[in-house]
Design a protein around this motif. Structure first.
Motif, PDB file in Angstrom:
ATOM      1  N   ILE A 127       8.799  10.160 -16.988  1.00  0.00           N
ATOM      2  CA  ILE A 127       8.225   8.853 -16.840  1.00  0.00           C
ATOM      3  C   ILE A 127       6.946   8.579 -16.538  1.00  0.00           C
ATOM      4  O   ILE A 127       6.342   9.001 -15.438  1.00  0.00           O
ATOM      5  CB  ILE A 127       9.234   7.901 -16.061  1.00  0.00           C
ATOM      6  N   CYS A 128       5.993   8.013 -17.286  1.00  0.00           N
ATOM      7  CA  CYS A 128       4.585   7.469 -17.081  1.00  0.00           C
ATOM      8  C   CYS A 128       4.247   6.058 -17.233  1.00  0.00           C
ATOM      9  O   CYS A 128       5.289   5.301 -18.130  1.00  0.00           O
ATOM     10  CB  CYS A 128       3.726   8.412 -17.810  1.00  0.00           C
ATOM     11  N   GLY A 129       3.185   5.826 -16.568  1.00  0.00           N
ATOM     12  CA  GLY A 129       2.876   4.359 -16.799  1.00  0.00           C
ATOM     13  C   GLY A 129       1.524   4.085 -16.018  1.00  0.00           C
ATOM     14  O   GLY A 129       1.083   4.750 -15.194  1.00  0.00           O
ATOM     15  N   ALA A 130       1.265   2.791 -16.532  1.00  0.00           N
ATOM     16  CA  ALA A 130       0.042   2.129 -15.852  1.00  0.00           C
ATOM     17  C   ALA A 130       0.372   1.034 -15.422  1.00  0.00           C
ATOM     18  O   ALA A 130       0.819   0.221 -16.412  1.00  0.00           O
ATOM     19  CB  ALA A 130      -1.269   2.123 -16.739  1.00  0.00           C
ATOM     20  N   VAL A 131       0.044   0.318 -13.996  1.00  0.00           N
ATOM     21  CA  VAL A 131       0.248  -1.033 -13.664  1.00  0.00           C
ATOM     22  C   VAL A 131      -0.915  -1.447 -13.216  1.00  0.00           C
ATOM     23  O   VAL A 131      -1.687  -0.759 -12.588  1.00  0.00           O
ATOM     24  CB  VAL A 131       1.613  -1.087 -12.662  1.00  0.00           C
ATOM     25  N   ARG A 132      -1.252  -2.884 -13.356  1.00  0.00           N
ATOM     26  CA  ARG A 132      -2.291  -3.475 -12.575  1.00  0.00           C
ATOM     27  C   ARG A 132      -1.768  -4.109 -11.368  1.00  0.00           C
ATOM     28  O   ARG A 132      -0.905  -4.870 -11.375  1.00  0.00           O
ATOM     29  CB  ARG A 132      -2.767  -4.375 -13.276  1.00  0.00           C
ATOM     30  N   LEU A 133      -2.289  -3.757  -9.975  1.00  0.00           N
ATOM     31  CA  LEU A 133      -2.199  -4.472  -8.863  1.00  0.00           C
ATOM     32  C   LEU A 133      -2.828  -5.627  -8.725  1.00  0.00           C
ATOM     33  O   LEU A 133      -4.221  -5.310  -8.698  1.00  0.00           O
ATOM     34  CB  LEU A 133      -2.091  -3.417  -7.764  1.00  0.00           C
ATOM     35  N   GLU A 134      -2.456  -6.970  -8.370  1.00  0.00           N
ATOM     36  CA  GLU A 134      -3.168  -8.025  -8.515  1.00  0.00           C
ATOM     37  C   GLU A 134      -3.070  -8.826  -6.975  1.00  0.00           C
ATOM     38  O   GLU A 134      -2.590  -9.978  -7.153  1.00  0.00           O
ATOM     39  CB  GLU A 134      -2.500  -8.919  -9.550  1.00  0.00           C
ATOM     40  N   HIS A 135      -3.362  -8.325  -5.981  1.00  0.00           N
ATOM     41  CA  HIS A 135      -3.420  -8.900  -4.762  1.00  0.00           C
ATOM     42  C   HIS A 135      -4.153  -8.312  -3.667  1.00  0.00           C
ATOM     43  O   HIS A 135      -4.414  -7.112  -3.725  1.00  0.00           O
ATOM     44  CB  HIS A 135      -1.804  -8.918  -4.271  1.00  0.00           C
ATOM     45  N   PRO A 136      -4.766  -9.084  -2.847  1.00  0.00           N
ATOM     46  CA  PRO A 136      -5.808  -8.520  -1.840  1.00  0.00           C
ATOM     47  C   PRO A 136      -5.089  -7.301  -0.964  1.00  0.00           C
ATOM     48  O   PRO A 136      -5.848  -6.286  -0.632  1.00  0.00           O
ATOM     49  CB  PRO A 136      -6.143  -9.603  -1.190  1.00  0.00           C
ATOM     50  N   MET A 137      -3.813  -7.386  -0.480  1.00  0.00           N
ATOM     51  CA  MET A 137      -3.290  -6.232  -0.017  1.00  0.00           C
ATOM     52  C   MET A 137      -3.289  -5.128  -0.674  1.00  0.00           C
ATOM     53  O   MET A 137      -3.551  -3.977  -0.366  1.00  0.00           O
ATOM     54  CB  MET A 137      -1.992  -6.614   0.393  1.00  0.00           C
ATOM     55  N   ALA A 138      -2.968  -5.055  -2.157  1.00  0.00           N
ATOM     56  CA  ALA A 138      -2.916  -4.052  -3.020  1.00  0.00           C
ATOM     57  C   ALA A 138      -4.456  -3.475  -3.139  1.00  0.00           C
ATOM     58  O   ALA A 138      -4.479  -2.077  -3.016  1.00  0.00           O
ATOM     59  CB  ALA A 138      -2.566  -4.360  -4.410  1.00  0.00           C
ATOM     60  N   GLU A 139      -5.445  -4.240  -3.365  1.00  0.00           N
ATOM     61  CA  GLU A 139      -6.911  -3.553  -3.386  1.00  0.00           C
ATOM     62  C   GLU A 139      -6.873  -3.051  -2.227  1.00  0.00           C
ATOM     63  O   GLU A 139      -7.766  -1.866  -2.055  1.00  0.00           O
ATOM     64  CB  GLU A 139      -7.856  -4.967  -3.469  1.00  0.00           C
ATOM     65  N   ARG A 140      -6.712  -3.508  -1.032  1.00  0.00           N
ATOM     66  CA  ARG A 140      -6.998  -2.808   0.368  1.00  0.00           C
ATOM     67  C   ARG A 140      -6.233  -1.512   0.420  1.00  0.00           C
ATOM     68  O   ARG A 140      -6.786  -0.432   0.870  1.00  0.00           O
ATOM     69  CB  ARG A 140      -6.692  -3.679   1.383  1.00  0.00           C
ATOM     70  N   LEU A 141      -4.852  -1.593  -0.066  1.00  0.00           N
ATOM     71  CA  LEU A 141      -4.192  -0.266  -0.178  1.00  0.00           C
ATOM     72  C   LEU A 141      -4.638   0.711  -0.977  1.00  0.00           C
ATOM     73  O   LEU A 141      -4.705   2.066  -0.528  1.00  0.00           O
ATOM     74  CB  LEU A 141      -2.787  -0.518  -0.435  1.00  0.00           C
ATOM     75  N   VAL A 142      -5.047   0.524  -2.196  1.00  0.00           N
ATOM     76  CA  VAL A 142      -5.502   1.342  -3.203  1.00  0.00           C
ATOM     77  C   VAL A 142      -6.969   2.065  -2.738  1.00  0.00           C
ATOM     78  O   VAL A 142      -7.272   3.351  -2.768  1.00  0.00           O
ATOM     79  CB  VAL A 142      -5.870   0.725  -4.539  1.00  0.00           C
ATOM     80  N   ALA A 143      -7.744   1.075  -1.927  1.00  0.00           N
ATOM     81  CA  ALA A 143      -9.042   1.688  -1.476  1.00  0.00           C
ATOM     82  C   ALA A 143      -8.791   2.785  -0.376  1.00  0.00           C
ATOM     83  O   ALA A 143      -9.897   3.626  -0.384  1.00  0.00           O
ATOM     84  CB  ALA A 143      -9.765   0.457  -1.008  1.00  0.00           C
ATOM     85  N   LEU A 144      -7.768   2.820   0.175  1.00  0.00           N
ATOM     86  CA  LEU A 144      -7.717   3.909   1.412  1.00  0.00           C
ATOM     87  C   LEU A 144      -6.815   5.083   0.623  1.00  0.00           C
ATOM     88  O   LEU A 144      -6.849   6.042   1.246  1.00  0.00           O
ATOM     89  CB  LEU A 144      -6.719   3.242   2.370  1.00  0.00           C
ATOM     90  N   MET A 145      -6.337   5.032  -0.517  1.00  0.00           N
ATOM     91  CA  MET A 145      -5.808   6.164  -0.889  1.00  0.00           C
ATOM     92  C   MET A 145      -6.677   7.202  -1.617  1.00  0.00           C
ATOM     93  O   MET A 145      -7.583   6.905  -2.026  1.00  0.00           O
ATOM     94  CB  MET A 145      -4.563   5.792  -2.228  1.00  0.00           C
ATOM     95  N   PRO A 146      -6.288   8.441  -1.518  1.00  0.00           N
ATOM     96  CA  PRO A 146      -7.022   9.551  -2.247  1.00  0.00           C
ATOM     97  C   PRO A 146      -7.028   9.505  -3.713  1.00  0.00           C
ATOM     98  O   PRO A 146      -6.166   8.403  -4.359  1.00  0.00           O
ATOM     99  CB  PRO A 146      -6.294  10.659  -1.783  1.00  0.00           C
ATOM    100  N   ASP A 147      -8.033  10.240  -4.407  1.00  0.00           N
ATOM    101  CA  ASP A 147      -8.000  10.016  -5.735  1.00  0.00           C
ATOM    102  C   ASP A 147      -6.734  10.385  -6.576  1.00  0.00           C
ATOM    103  O   ASP A 147      -6.311   9.690  -7.563  1.00  0.00           O
ATOM    104  CB  ASP A 147      -9.096  10.804  -6.268  1.00  0.00           C
ATOM    105  N   ILE A 148      -6.052  11.256  -5.891  1.00  0.00           N
ATOM    106  CA  ILE A 148      -4.885  11.741  -6.595  1.00  0.00           C
ATOM    107  C   ILE A 148      -3.789  11.930  -5.617  1.00  0.00           C
ATOM    108  O   ILE A 148      -4.122  12.668  -4.481  1.00  0.00           O
ATOM    109  CB  ILE A 148      -4.879  13.083  -7.416  1.00  0.00           C
ATOM    110  N   VAL A 149      -2.723  11.218  -5.537  1.00  0.00           N
ATOM    111  CA  VAL A 149      -1.619  11.356  -4.573  1.00  0.00           C
ATOM    112  C   VAL A 149      -0.540  12.251  -5.182  1.00  0.00           C
ATOM    113  O   VAL A 149       0.237  11.495  -6.276  1.00  0.00           O
ATOM    114  CB  VAL A 149      -1.026  10.086  -4.078  1.00  0.00           C
TER     115      VAL A 149
END
Length: 326
Positions: A127-149
């Protein structure tokens, strides 16, 4: 009987709050039936989070110079939508890897599809997919994640299969409203993946993410996130936690990485930026919603934190700039 409208997390569960407010819009969801040898190229998708779950067989993901082999129930996330390749684990030579979007798909609505591709070798389903995260909390969370998890199989990732089975049933039965059910289940799937990563990766328990999980500082963050317009003060938040002002201030700065009131202002501006970018309100209305008594004071704070004026991030303002050729 009146049912109180309480949020589905406790005030101390800032991690639950962070996951609850992730606004996702499905860009692409795909169930893949693959037979080796096979290869797929997935294009860069800025602003989106790619996810892949191997449901049977094995696969290899290649992101730049990093190569990860995936087994059943393994989860991989690419938080910033990097372009990458998925391949079978067959020995060299490597098979061609066409752009996945150029291959024939069977579509179920506008956002969910199935694909069959490859040779006559070992099977792999994903199962594959791409989702757009649209909240400031999500942007903050994504910024702290490594390039590949990469989250290896665990009790948490094993639970993903319950959600995957529900998605598969909706695909097979194609009942009315199926696309809406599928896309919402896929959103649940992403939240489950993020929760598995937060539990699995030690790096997810440091910095801002670690502060979210702290019993005291996490509760303070949850309070600020839930009501950014409140006239928060260091002393007021310390009272909420039954801590001394000095102890609270020192612990907050140590865990979050910036002083309390700097974070409060930054959070207000992130929320304001999100609302202005949506284009459904005025600068004055957002200023009032963030607790500012004057639009001028709000605009000064916004420019200081964001580096641009509030009006410049509204869609109409952006369109006018583009029309002028700026």
């Amino acid at each position: 009987m009146t049912v109180a409208d309480h949020p589905p997390w406790t005030p101390s569960d800032a991690v639950g709050a962070a996951l609850h407010v992730l606004r996702m819009s499905g860009t692409f969801y795909c169930s893949s039936d693959l037979r080796g040898p096979w290869g797929l190229r997935l294009p860069e998708t800025p602003g989106c989070l790619w996810f892949h779950v191997v449901t049977s067989g094995t696969a290899t993901i290649v992101v730049g110079d990093e190569v990860v082999t995936l087994s059943p129930s393994d989860v991989v996330l690419l938080p910033r939508g990097e372009g990458h390749e998925l391949r079978s684990t067959d020995p060299p030579p490597r098979s061609p890897a066409p752009n996945v979007l150029t291959l024939p798909h069977t579509w179920y609505g506008e956002r969910y599809a199935t694909i069959s591709y490859g040779g006559d070798g070992a099977p792999t389903t994903m199962i594959c997919g791409a989702v757009r995260l649209e909240h400031p909390m999500a942007e903050r969370l994504v910024a702290l994640m490594p390039d590949i998890v990469h989250v290896p199989v665990s009790p948490l990732t094993a639970r993903l299969h319950d959600t995957l089975r529900l998605i598969a049933l909706e695909v097979e039965e194609t009942r009315p409203g199926g696309e809406a059910v599928i896309t919402r289940l896929a959103d649940v799937l992403v939240v489950q993946m993020l929760r598995a990563w937060l539990s699995h990766d030690p790096s997810a328990r440091t910095g801002w993410l670690g502060a979210l999980a702290d019993p005291d500082i996490g509760r303070a963050l949850a309070l600020v996130h839930a009501d950014p317009a409140h006239e928060w003060t260091v002393a007021g938040l310390a009272r909420e936690l039954a801590l001394s002002r000095s102890t609270f201030a020192a612990r907050f700065t140590a865990l979050v990485g910036e002083p309390v009131m700097a974070y409060v202002t930054r959070w207000r501006m992130l929320v304001a930026h999100d609302r202005l970018r949506a284009g459904d309100t005025t600068v004055a209305a957002v200023a009032g919603a963030m607790g500012y008594r004057s639009e001028a004071a709000f605009s000064r704070a916004f420019r200081r934190v964001v580096g641009a004026s509030p009006g410049s991030v509204r869609p109409r303002a952006r369109d006018e700039v583009e029309l002028l050729g700026a």
